[in-house]
Design a protein around this motif. Structure first.
Motif, PDB file in Angstrom:
ATOM      1  N   GLN A   1      -3.135  84.844  45.890  1.00 47.68           N
ATOM      2  CA  GLN A   1      -3.874  86.339  45.880  1.00 47.68           C
ATOM      3  C   GLN A   1      -2.616  87.391  45.981  1.00 47.68           C
ATOM      4  OE1 GLN A   1      -4.740  83.909  47.800  1.00 47.68           O
ATOM      5  NE2 GLN A   1      -7.350  83.640  47.374  1.00 47.68           N
TER       6      GLN A   1
ATOM      7  N   ILE B   1      -9.394  88.565  40.834  1.00 49.12           N
ATOM      8  CA  ILE B   1      -8.301  88.110  40.113  1.00 49.12           C
ATOM      9  C   ILE B   1      -9.151  87.414  38.779  1.00 49.12           C
ATOM     10  CG2 ILE B   1      -6.921  86.058  39.790  1.00 49.12           C
ATOM     11  CD1 ILE B   1      -6.220  86.766  42.802  1.00 49.12           C
TER      12      ILE B   1
ATOM     13  N   ASP C   1     -10.262  86.313  45.050  1.00 54.05           N
ATOM     14  CA  ASP C   1     -10.390  85.316  43.935  1.00 54.05           C
ATOM     15  C   ASP C   1     -11.402  85.884  42.685  1.00 54.05           C
ATOM     16  OD1 ASP C   1      -8.513  83.536  44.687  1.00 54.05           O
ATOM     17  OD2 ASP C   1     -10.065  82.337  45.625  1.00 54.05           O
TER      18      ASP C   1
ATOM     19  N   ARG D   1      -7.730  88.387  35.312  1.00 50.69           N
ATOM     20  CA  ARG D   1      -6.650  87.674  34.994  1.00 50.69           C
ATOM     21  C   ARG D   1      -6.490  87.643  33.645  1.00 50.69           C
ATOM     22  NH1 ARG D   1      -6.472  81.699  36.265  1.00 50.69           N
ATOM     23  NH2 ARG D   1      -6.268  81.211  33.777  1.00 50.69           N
TER      24      ARG D   1
ATOM     25  N   LEU E   1       2.908  81.683  35.643  1.00 55.20           N
ATOM     26  CA  LEU E   1       2.306  81.643  36.757  1.00 55.20           C
ATOM     27  C   LEU E   1       2.745  80.373  37.617  1.00 55.20           C
ATOM     28  CD1 LEU E   1       0.475  83.202  38.576  1.00 55.20           C
ATOM     29  CD2 LEU E   1      -1.722  82.009  37.563  1.00 55.20           C
TER      30      LEU E   1
ATOM     31  N   TYR F   1      -0.731  87.388  42.525  1.00 52.37           N
ATOM     32  CA  TYR F   1      -1.394  87.934  41.621  1.00 52.37           C
ATOM     33  C   TYR F   1      -1.368  89.519  41.627  1.00 52.37           C
ATOM     34  CZ  TYR F   1      -3.499  83.767  39.324  1.00 52.37           C
ATOM     35  OH  TYR F   1      -3.717  82.618  38.869  1.00 52.37           O
TER      36      TYR F   1
ATOM     37  N   GLU G   1       0.078  80.613  31.680  1.00 58.54           N
ATOM     38  CA  GLU G   1      -0.207  79.877  32.961  1.00 58.54           C
ATOM     39  C   GLU G   1       1.284  79.188  33.034  1.00 58.54           C
ATOM     40  OE1 GLU G   1      -2.585  78.929  35.003  1.00 58.54           O
ATOM     41  OE2 GLU G   1      -3.619  80.253  33.814  1.00 58.54           O
TER      42      GLU G   1
ATOM     43  N   LEU H   1      -2.386  89.149  33.303  1.00 58.41           N
ATOM     44  CA  LEU H   1      -1.411  87.789  33.992  1.00 58.41           C
ATOM     45  C   LEU H   1      -0.819  87.361  32.817  1.00 58.41           C
ATOM     46  CD1 LEU H   1      -3.577  86.733  36.894  1.00 58.41           C
ATOM     47  CD2 LEU H   1      -1.790  88.137  36.851  1.00 58.41           C
TER      48      LEU H   1
END
Length: 174
Positions: free
Chosen positions: A94, A67, A64, A71, A81, A97, A78, A75
């Motif tokens: 995890q 990440i 985490d 992120r 995701l 990601y 949201e 990434l």
């Protein structure tokens, strides 16, 4: 990488060195990709008469704290995701990601030698992850070349082991 080239028939003496951007320089007539992460390293090599380009990546499953640090750089938004999490087939957050990150790395390693242009993690989006087929599909969000324009789709494969996510993209000649 050296042994893979030898196995494919490279007979002259060579060393795999790097371009100024750090990418490997392969013997004439060959394409390849190298990945390394923690205590793991791998390479893939193919003859150019069969394969236009390829890219592989292996990543240790991120915790985490990693990440949280990276992120914002790579990434999806949201909304995407949340969609990935809903379809994650029991995979931990995890792992998801790490899979997204690794897929984008493989895409970059595959396309960069062709387009000879830097592009960012936000310039490609992973649209679909199929856990039954172990494939992912991505879309370019920008034009990289005449052959790789905005909207171009790319398919790759993935695999997991206890500690790593492994991804691969191969563009075969048609």
């Amino acid at each position: 990488a050296y042994m893979a080239c030898r196995d494919l028939g490279v007979s002259e003496e060579f060393q795999i060195s790097n371009n100024s951007d750090g990418s490997p320089i392969w013997p004439s007539g060959f394409v390849g990709s190298i990945t390394h992460s923690h205590n793991f390293a791998s390479a893939i090599v193919a003859k150019k008469d069969n394969v236009l380009s390829l890219g592989i990546d292996s990543e240790k499953i991120m915790d985490d704290s990693i990440i949280a640090d990276i992120r914002p750089i790579y990434l999806p938004d949201e909304e995407k995701l949340i969609n990935y999490q809903e379809q994650n087939h029991g995979k931990e957050r995890q792992v998801m990601y790490t899979l997204i990150f690794s897929a984008k790395e493989s895409i970059y390693k595959c396309l960069n030698p062709i387009v000879k242009q830097f592009f960012d993690y936000h310039d490609v989006v992973i649209d679909d992850i199929d856990f039954s087929k172990k494939t992912f599909h991505a879309t370019l969000l920008i034009d990289l070349s005449n052959d790789f324009t905005k909207g171009h789709t790319i398919t790759g494969t993935f695999n997991f082991d206890e500690n790593y996510v492994h991804t691969k993209v191969i563009l075969r000649k048609t």
